[in-house]
Design an enzyme around this catalytic site. Structure first.
Site, PDB file in Angstrom:
ATOM      1  N   GLU A 177      13.230 -23.249  -6.991  1.00 54.44           N
ATOM      2  CA  GLU A 177      14.073 -24.383  -6.316  1.00 54.44           C
ATOM      3  C   GLU A 177      14.927 -25.194  -7.416  1.00 54.44           C
ATOM      4  OE1 GLU A 177      10.744 -26.888  -4.567  1.00 54.44           O
ATOM      5  OE2 GLU A 177      10.686 -25.235  -2.806  1.00 54.44           O
ATOM      6  N   GLU A 378       8.860 -18.759  -0.320  1.00 54.52           N
ATOM      7  CA  GLU A 378       7.900 -20.060  -0.050  1.00 54.52           C
ATOM      8  C   GLU A 378       8.077 -20.467   1.525  1.00 54.52           C
ATOM      9  OE1 GLU A 378       7.289 -23.227  -2.516  1.00 54.52           O
ATOM     10  OE2 GLU A 378       7.941 -22.196  -4.319  1.00 54.52           O
TER      11      GLU A 378
HETATM   12  C1  BG6 Z   1       7.823 -26.372  -3.473  1.00 58.61           C
HETATM   13  C2  BG6 Z   1       7.282 -25.779  -4.549  1.00 58.61           C
HETATM   14  O1  BG6 Z   1       8.584 -27.580  -3.401  1.00 58.61           O
HETATM   15  O2  BG6 Z   1       6.791 -26.504  -2.369  1.00 58.61           O
HETATM   16  C3  BG6 Z   1       5.999 -25.593  -4.826  1.00 58.61           C
HETATM   17  O3  BG6 Z   1       8.097 -24.988  -5.102  1.00 58.61           O
HETATM   18  C4  BG6 Z   1       4.968 -26.495  -3.959  1.00 58.61           C
HETATM   19  O4  BG6 Z   1       5.623 -25.622  -6.429  1.00 58.61           O
HETATM   20  C5  BG6 Z   1       5.439 -26.105  -2.442  1.00 58.61           C
HETATM   21  O5  BG6 Z   1       3.673 -26.554  -4.575  1.00 58.61           O
HETATM   22  C6  BG6 Z   1       4.507 -27.056  -1.539  1.00 58.61           C
HETATM   23  O6  BG6 Z   1       4.719 -28.529  -1.854  1.00 58.61           O
HETATM   24  P1  BG6 Z   1       3.566 -29.402  -2.206  1.00 58.61           P
HETATM   25  O7  BG6 Z   1       4.212 -30.734  -2.748  1.00 58.61           O
HETATM   26  O8  BG6 Z   1       2.911 -29.635  -0.935  1.00 58.61           O
HETATM   27  O9  BG6 Z   1       2.585 -28.684  -3.217  1.00 58.61           O
END
Ligand code: BG6
Length: 481
Positions: A177, A378
């Site tokens: 990211e 993701e």
């Molecule tokens: C992304 C990141 O922004 O979102 C992850 O690359 C992160 O590391 C994921 O865990 C989900 O976000 P969060 O804050 O709910 O863990």
């Protein structure tokens, strides 16, 4: 009905070292940035402490103990049918201070074992070189990516792991990211410019000058390691990684449409244009001028960037947002970013707006712009889960999220998008990056670990485990039968 996904499509899940491994001070590992973050919650920011305090809980220290349980976890991933597993290397396991004279052999051999285990199960590792962390010592000495010195230090770390794992890993991503580095939150997570952030509610201001200079250093570093990989290891495929926040105009007022275009340029295209096309986008100069940014670009930097074009584009997709210029335009929260509310969309308990059609739109937009293979690395939803008395966990909300997003990808593939893989975020419950919580659960596999630090770490399959297994087994076709 036949699958809409091509044969050989890669299905899997994604995690980051600091959120799952734990074992923060084991086998020669040095402290990393995330080891200094306390727990937080929805609307309660995590704090940063310079010293590790004995009476404070630091959730990343133990994570979900993947370090000692990776064999069990990878076997569960294989049971679901994964053929791809995205993970990151903790830089401070390899170089405890970031720039030590010799790498830490115990850290290197840990990842040997993890990659071997993946391969034994027929799972291809997809490795992020920097996922929101660096050795803390580099923060103290350089304030993270604010310093140009980080470029050489990072390159040496990458060269070390490339050489070591050249026969075990083919797919690499440089920075997780990277585009989050354009904001204050990103300065914290992405570029580790956290000096002065310490203490409750720190109000440290990070200027656009700092953010964009740090990003410039990352672009040069990324360019150099991609070039190095291409020159020495022709079997490698190198990717970028962006946090794609699809923005819609809040109204059809041209002012809102224009503001949306500007936001898409800033948030989504600025970084990927550099990493995919090998040059700053045409609108960068005006943007810098209007934000008092004067980049220190040295001889050779633009060559490094031009030589380091990535082979495939990867991104995270969780939600969409709106952009509006009217007074009644309301904001909602993500972890690294904020966006406008959309009255047509439902949101998770953490306020992330659920928008599967947005994923199809995003895939089409990205592919139209770059025409290189794409991967969604993701995608997922954080939710509260309940364990029933008999140990089962029913999570229809997660199944619905999964299925709707897989369907959206299937449509995009049918539209003609060259999508090659999908890794669900957090196939096993892990520590949340944004809030440090365990109860914000993403997994298909439940981990018995709680926010007060208690728990047995036992793993349990949720209903969604079987839903994803079926999707993988049928290459997505089960959703259309
Ligand atoms: C992304 C990141 O922004 O979102 C992850 O690359 C992160 O590391 C994921 O865990 C989900 O976000 P969060 O804050 O709910 O863990």
């Amino acid at each position: 009905m036949d699958s809409m996904f091509p044969e050989g499509f890669m299905w899997g899940g994604a995690v980051a070292a600091n959120q799952c491994e734990g074992a923060w001070d084991v086998d020669g590992r040095g402290p990393s940035v995330d080891d200094h973050f306390t727990g937080g919650g929805y609307g309660k920011a995590r704090e940063i402490t310079v010293d590790i305090k004995p009476d404070v809980l630091y959730p990343n220290h133990d994570g979900i103990d993947f370090y000692h349980r990776y064999e069990e976890d990878i076997a569960l991933f294989a049971e679901m049918g994964f053929n791809l597993f995205r993970m990151s290397i903790a830089w401070s396991r390899i170089f405890p201070n970031g720039d030590d004279a010799e790498p830490n052999e115990m850290g290197l051999s840990f990842y040997d074992r993890v990659f071997d285990c993946c391969r034994a199960h027929g799972i291809e590792p997809l490795v992020t070189l920097s996922h929101y962390e660096m050795p803390y010592s580099l923060v103290e000495r350089y304030n993270g990516w604010e310093s140009r010195e980080l470029i050489d230090i990072f390159e040496r770390y990458c060269a070390t792991v490339f050489e070591r794992y050249q026969d075990k890993v083919r797919y690499w991503l440089t920075f997780n990211e990277i585009n989050c580095g354009t904001s204050r939150m990103g300065a914290l997570f992405e570029t580790s410019m956290i000096r002065g952030f310490e203490g409750p509610g720190s109000k440290v201001v990070v200027t656009p000058q700092q953010c964009y200079q740090a990003l410039h250093h990352q672009f040069v570093a990324s360019g150099r390691v991609v070039r190095l990989a291409h020159e020495r290891y022709p079997q490698f495929k190198m990717g970028n990684m962006d946090c794609f926040i699809l923005s819609y105009p809040a109204t059809c007022d041209p002012a809102d449409v224009f503001a949306t275009q500007q936001e898409m340029n800033r948030m989504n295209w600025y970084c990927s244009d550099v990493q995919v096309r090998g040059a700053y986008p045409y609108y960068a100069k005006r943007y810098w001028a209007e934000h008092d940014v004067e980049l220190d670009i040295r001889d050779g930097d633009m060559r490094d960037i031009a030589d380091g074009k990535v082979d495939f584009y990867t991104f995270s997709y969780y939600m969409s947002a709106t952009v509006g210029t009217h007074e009644d335009h309301k904001l909602t929260q993500g972890n690294m970013s904020f966006g406008g509310k959309n009255p047509y969309l439902e949101a998770t308990d953490w306020g992330w707006q659920i928008d599967p059609l947005g994923l199809r739109i995003a895939l089409n937009e990205i592919y139209a712009r770059y025409e290189i293979p794409l991967m969604v690395v993701e995608n997922g939803m954080g939710a509260f889960d309940e364990v029933e008395e008999d140990g089962s966990i029913h999570d229809p909300y997660r199944v619905a999220y999964l299925e709707s997003h897989v369907k959206a990808m299937a449509e995009a593939v049918t539209d003609g998008v060259d999508l090659i893989g999908y890794t669900w975020w957090g196939p096993i419950d892990i520590v949340s990056a944004g809030t440090g919580e365990m109860r914000k659960r993403y997994g298909f596999i439940h981990v018995d670990k709680y926010d007060d630090g208690t728990g047995t770490y036992e793993r349990r399959r949720k209903d969604s485990f079987f839903a994803y297994k079926k999707i993988i087994e049928t290459n997505g076709a089960c959703l259309y039968r």
